[in-house]
Scaffold this motif. Structure first.
Motif, mmCIF file in Angstrom:
data_model
loop_
_atom_site.group_PDB
_atom_site.id
_atom_site.type_symbol
_atom_site.label_atom_id
_atom_site.label_comp_id
_atom_site.label_asym_id
_atom_site.label_seq_id
_atom_site.Cartn_x
_atom_site.Cartn_y
_atom_site.Cartn_z
ATOM 1 N N ALA A 188 -7.288 -16.692 13.733
ATOM 2 C CA ALA A 188 -7.348 -18.382 13.470
ATOM 3 C C ALA A 188 -8.414 -18.809 14.519
ATOM 4 N N THR A 189 -8.639 -20.073 14.238
ATOM 5 C CA THR A 189 -9.861 -20.860 15.146
ATOM 6 C C THR A 189 -9.114 -22.018 15.680
ATOM 7 N N LEU A 190 -8.148 -22.837 14.988
ATOM 8 C CA LEU A 190 -7.549 -23.867 15.497
ATOM 9 C C LEU A 190 -6.286 -23.713 15.916
ATOM 10 N N GLY A 191 -5.526 -22.567 16.050
ATOM 11 C CA GLY A 191 -4.257 -22.568 16.280
ATOM 12 C C GLY A 191 -3.995 -21.253 16.873
ATOM 13 N N THR A 192 -2.612 -20.946 17.166
ATOM 14 C CA THR A 192 -2.268 -19.709 17.698
ATOM 15 C C THR A 192 -1.035 -19.177 16.460
ATOM 16 N N PHE A 193 -0.892 -17.769 16.873
ATOM 17 C CA PHE A 193 0.292 -17.110 16.122
ATOM 18 C C PHE A 193 1.516 -16.668 16.950
ATOM 19 N N ASP A 194 2.559 -16.586 16.254
ATOM 20 C CA ASP A 194 3.787 -16.116 16.828
ATOM 21 C C ASP A 194 4.995 -15.704 15.575
ATOM 22 N N VAL A 195 6.009 -15.444 16.070
ATOM 23 C CA VAL A 195 7.043 -14.868 14.949
ATOM 24 C C VAL A 195 8.409 -15.512 15.455
ATOM 25 N N VAL A 201 6.210 -14.864 10.541
ATOM 26 C CA VAL A 201 4.865 -15.023 11.189
ATOM 27 C C VAL A 201 4.659 -16.606 11.148
ATOM 28 N N THR A 202 4.610 -17.252 12.363
ATOM 29 C CA THR A 202 4.436 -18.823 12.538
ATOM 30 C C THR A 202 2.930 -19.094 12.837
ATOM 31 N N TYR A 203 2.412 -20.213 12.496
ATOM 32 C CA TYR A 203 1.067 -20.909 12.843
ATOM 33 C C TYR A 203 1.460 -21.877 13.463
ATOM 34 N N THR A 204 0.833 -22.090 14.865
ATOM 35 C CA THR A 204 1.019 -23.217 15.490
ATOM 36 C C THR A 204 -0.385 -23.892 15.714
ATOM 37 N N GLU A 257 0.930 -0.972 0.043
ATOM 38 C CA GLU A 257 0.188 -0.079 0.071
ATOM 39 C C GLU A 257 0.922 1.270 -0.020
ATOM 40 N N GLU A 258 0.247 2.205 -0.241
ATOM 41 C CA GLU A 258 1.045 3.612 -0.034
ATOM 42 C C GLU A 258 1.676 3.937 1.167
ATOM 43 N N LYS A 259 2.551 4.538 1.157
ATOM 44 C CA LYS A 259 3.267 5.090 2.649
ATOM 45 C C LYS A 259 2.163 5.878 3.285
ATOM 46 N N GLN A 260 2.422 5.621 4.587
ATOM 47 C CA GLN A 260 1.657 6.420 5.441
ATOM 48 C C GLN A 260 2.242 6.425 6.864
ATOM 49 N N SER A 261 1.669 7.175 7.832
ATOM 50 C CA SER A 261 2.242 7.061 9.129
ATOM 51 C C SER A 261 2.450 5.835 9.858
ATOM 52 N N ASN A 262 1.607 4.918 9.696
ATOM 53 C CA ASN A 262 1.437 3.685 10.406
ATOM 54 C C ASN A 262 0.760 2.420 9.400
ATOM 55 N N HIS A 263 1.506 1.370 9.486
ATOM 56 C CA HIS A 263 0.944 0.222 8.700
ATOM 57 C C HIS A 263 0.566 -0.979 9.618
ATOM 58 N N SER A 264 -0.520 -1.603 9.402
ATOM 59 C CA SER A 264 -1.013 -2.599 10.441
ATOM 60 C C SER A 264 -1.700 -3.696 9.666
ATOM 61 N N VAL A 265 -1.347 -5.058 10.105
ATOM 62 C CA VAL A 265 -2.388 -6.054 9.456
ATOM 63 C C VAL A 265 -2.628 -6.904 10.805
ATOM 64 N N HIS A 266 -3.902 -7.494 10.750
ATOM 65 C CA HIS A 266 -4.507 -8.471 11.856
ATOM 66 C C HIS A 266 -4.701 -9.871 11.145
ATOM 67 N N VAL A 315 9.139 -2.927 14.604
ATOM 68 C CA VAL A 315 7.873 -3.550 14.101
ATOM 69 C C VAL A 315 7.341 -3.856 15.594
ATOM 70 N N TYR A 316 6.040 -3.741 15.680
ATOM 71 C CA TYR A 316 5.711 -4.060 16.944
ATOM 72 C C TYR A 316 4.541 -5.180 16.681
ATOM 73 N N VAL A 317 4.416 -6.126 17.680
ATOM 74 C CA VAL A 317 3.590 -7.464 17.567
ATOM 75 C C VAL A 317 2.718 -7.370 18.946
ATOM 76 N N THR A 318 1.707 -7.634 18.837
ATOM 77 C CA THR A 318 0.391 -7.897 20.072
ATOM 78 C C THR A 318 -0.208 -9.206 19.845
ATOM 79 N N GLY A 319 -0.340 -9.966 20.674
ATOM 80 C CA GLY A 319 -1.250 -11.141 20.832
ATOM 81 C C GLY A 319 -0.202 -12.619 20.159
ATOM 82 N N VAL A 320 0.903 -12.452 20.688
ATOM 83 C CA VAL A 320 1.906 -13.576 20.424
ATOM 84 C C VAL A 320 1.087 -14.661 21.301
ATOM 85 N N GLY A 321 1.236 -15.920 20.571
ATOM 86 C CA GLY A 321 0.838 -17.130 21.265
ATOM 87 C C GLY A 321 -0.982 -17.056 21.543
ATOM 88 N N GLU A 322 -1.398 -16.160 20.622
ATOM 89 C CA GLU A 322 -2.981 -16.161 20.854
ATOM 90 C C GLU A 322 -3.726 -16.567 19.390
#
Length: 540
Positions: free
Chosen positions: A195-202, A236-239, A183-192, A209-216
């Protein structure tokens, strides 16, 4: 005395009749040729693993992986250690407590080096490793599924994500490939990510870069620098956290104003079934094929079958399922004779015989067939080895000279709450490229060779005791890829018997085999209606 003119007139009339017969016969042959299904279609069904499209997809994937390589990252050990490395090892637990009965209280894992144990005692370890590798490559080609190819949707929404081909073993961890934000450059870029059957991590962290919700089940990643965000998305990992041997998790991938969904397949890999049949350059039929048959009240026919097999294949194993009330011994080298309860039935006998086969292929032959010089099992093995077919049928020649292949196509039409409709038609789908006398069909005659493991997976319904054939192919629809070759021929013992020349055993067999009762009709209707959930069937 007839005059010469009269004779000429009669000869002209006879010639006209012959000409008309030839024309009519030729016309009928032309109609048969025109109406013959699949006669203009020739399809290559040899195993394929790659294509120009796959090459293009792989190039795009490599480009996505190589983007942002100049941005540094820091390995996150607790997440990265869970990723598969394709370097599995078997290590036994170290014994920490040396007390009586300690194994009962604290059971420890043991390790066994199968490769070492097997290859050390094998006379040709290098050869058997090469054969195993070749068999596994053949298995991979046969089991190749185009939907397993990784496809990444390039950012047009502006989300980039994999559309297919992402797989994880139950309760294991993977890196999700292909994630990106364009996407075009802007002050902040974010993605969400959700999942249903697993969790995310890095598996690694990226500066700024800032990450919230690790292990959820929900994780958010954001950064003021778009390139840094995209670099972080490469880690980004999926467990998988909910065990199921075969399912899928639907992942939501979103950014402001845009949302996309993709699936991650969750499941164990397909376990290969490989056969160690030696290193011969030519097909060793005795090591590759077992002949299976079922006999009932026809020992004379069975002996004729065995003698004809031995004329051409003296060392091929023959497995016989026998449900006679008073079994007779059937002996000889390479013969396995299994006695069943009296009158157990046709499909039960098939199940028993096929269940005892240990070779890669099993050939089914009725007990009143007779092998000839045209019964070339090598040709059946050749087409099974070189194509994706799971089964190939031959042809049966009657004493009248008529040769039957019994080729049929099948299709199931959805029918709503009342059930589906089964449509059976004589014919075939297409000719097999490279094998001009072979076609692809959904059902073939009662003389066929198949991959043992695939036939065992489908099985034969043991409730069909007296009559049954197409029922097996209905069960196999969607599971078996089936062919038919008209130039592999087995002879059929004569069924032409005058009533007063039949023996008591022949009369008893006819009574069992051909007497149709209402209960038999009801059984077939029940199987189709309840087991297969059909409400109707059509055939020609």
């Amino acid at each position: 005395m007839q005059s010469a003119e009269t004779k000429k007139t009669k000869m002209r009339a006879t010639c006209k009749k012959c000409v008309w017969l030839i024309l009519v016969f030729g016309f009928l042959l032309a109609l048969v040729h025109i109406w013959s299904p699949g006669n203009s279609s020739r399809v290559d069904i040899r195993p394929k693993e790659w294509s120009p499209i796959n090459t293009n997809l792989n190039g795009k994937l490599q480009k996505a992986v190589n983007d942002f390589q100049d941005i540094p990252y820091h390995i996150k050990e607790d997440a990265a250690c869970r990723l598969a490395r394709n370097t599995c090892v078997c290590v036994a637990d170290k014994k920490t407590v040396n007390l009586p009965f300690s194994n009962l209280l604290w059971p420890q894992a043991w390790a066994h080096d199968i490769s070492m144990a097997f290859l050390e005692s094998h006379p040709d370890p290098k050869g058997v490793k090469q054969r195993r590798a070749k068999e596994y490559q053949s298995f991979q080609r046969r089991s190749y599924d185009p939907t397993d190819v990784l496809v990444v949707a390039e950012a047009q929404s502006p989300l980039q994500y994999p559309t297919q081909g992402v797989k994880v073993r139950p309760l294991k961890t993977i890196i999700i490939p292909g994630l990106g934000l364009k996407e075009e450059k802007q002050s902040n870029h974010s993605v969400h990510l959700t999942a249903t059957l697993g969790t995310f991590d890095v598996a690694a962290t990226v500066d700024r870069v800032y990450v919230t919700g690790v292990g959820e089940k929900q994780m958010t990643v954001w950064s003021p620098v778009l390139s840094a965000l995209n670099r972080q998305l490469q880690f980004v990992t999926y467990t998988n956290t909910v065990f199921h041997p075969r399912t899928a998790d639907t992942i939501q991938f979103a950014t402001t104003g845009h949302s996309a969904f993709f699936t991650i397949k969750v499941g164990h890999g397909t376990m290969p079934t490989l056969y160690n049949f030696g290193s011969q350059k030519e097909y060793n039929i005795s090591a590759l094929v077992t002949i299976a048959t079922k006999t009932f009240l026809r020992y004379d026919k069975l002996n004729d079958l065995i003698n004809s097999i031995r004329q051409y294949y003296p060392t091929v194993t023959i497995v016989i399922a026998d449900d006679n009330q008073h079994p007779q011994p059937v002996t000889g080298p390479y013969i396995e004779h299994y006695i069943m309860p009296f009158g157990k039935g046709w499909f039960a006998g098939r199940n028993l015989a096929v269940s005892q086969v240990t070779t890669k292929y099993v050939l089914w032959a009725d007990d009143d067939f007779i092998f000839t010089a045209n019964t070339k099992l090598e040709m059946m093995v050749d087409i099974l080895e070189k194509t994706t077919l799971d089964m190939v049928g031959g042809a049966v020649r009657e004493v009248t000279g008529y040769t039957a292949t019994f080729r049929h196509t099948m299709s199931v039409e959805e029918g709503g709450e009342e059930g589906d409709c089964l449509h059976i038609r004589q014919g075939y789908h297409h000719v097999i490229d490279g094998f001009p006398n072979c076609v692809v069909a959904d059902a073939v005659i009662n003389f066929f060779m198949g991959r043992t493991d695939k036939l065992q997976q489908v099985g034969f319904n043991p409730r069909l005791a007296r009559q049954g054939h197409l029922e097996f192919f209905v069960d196999a629809l969607g599971s078996l890829h089936i062919g038919s070759c008209s130039d592999i021929i087995v002879s059929h013992a004569s069924k032409i018997k005058l009533p007063w020349t039949k023996s008591d055993q022949q009369k008893a067999y006819d009574k069992f085999r051909y007497t149709q009762s209402n209960s038999d009709d009801n059984l077939h209707n029940e199987i189709y209606y309840f087991k297969n959930r059909f409400k109707c069937m059509t055939s020609n």
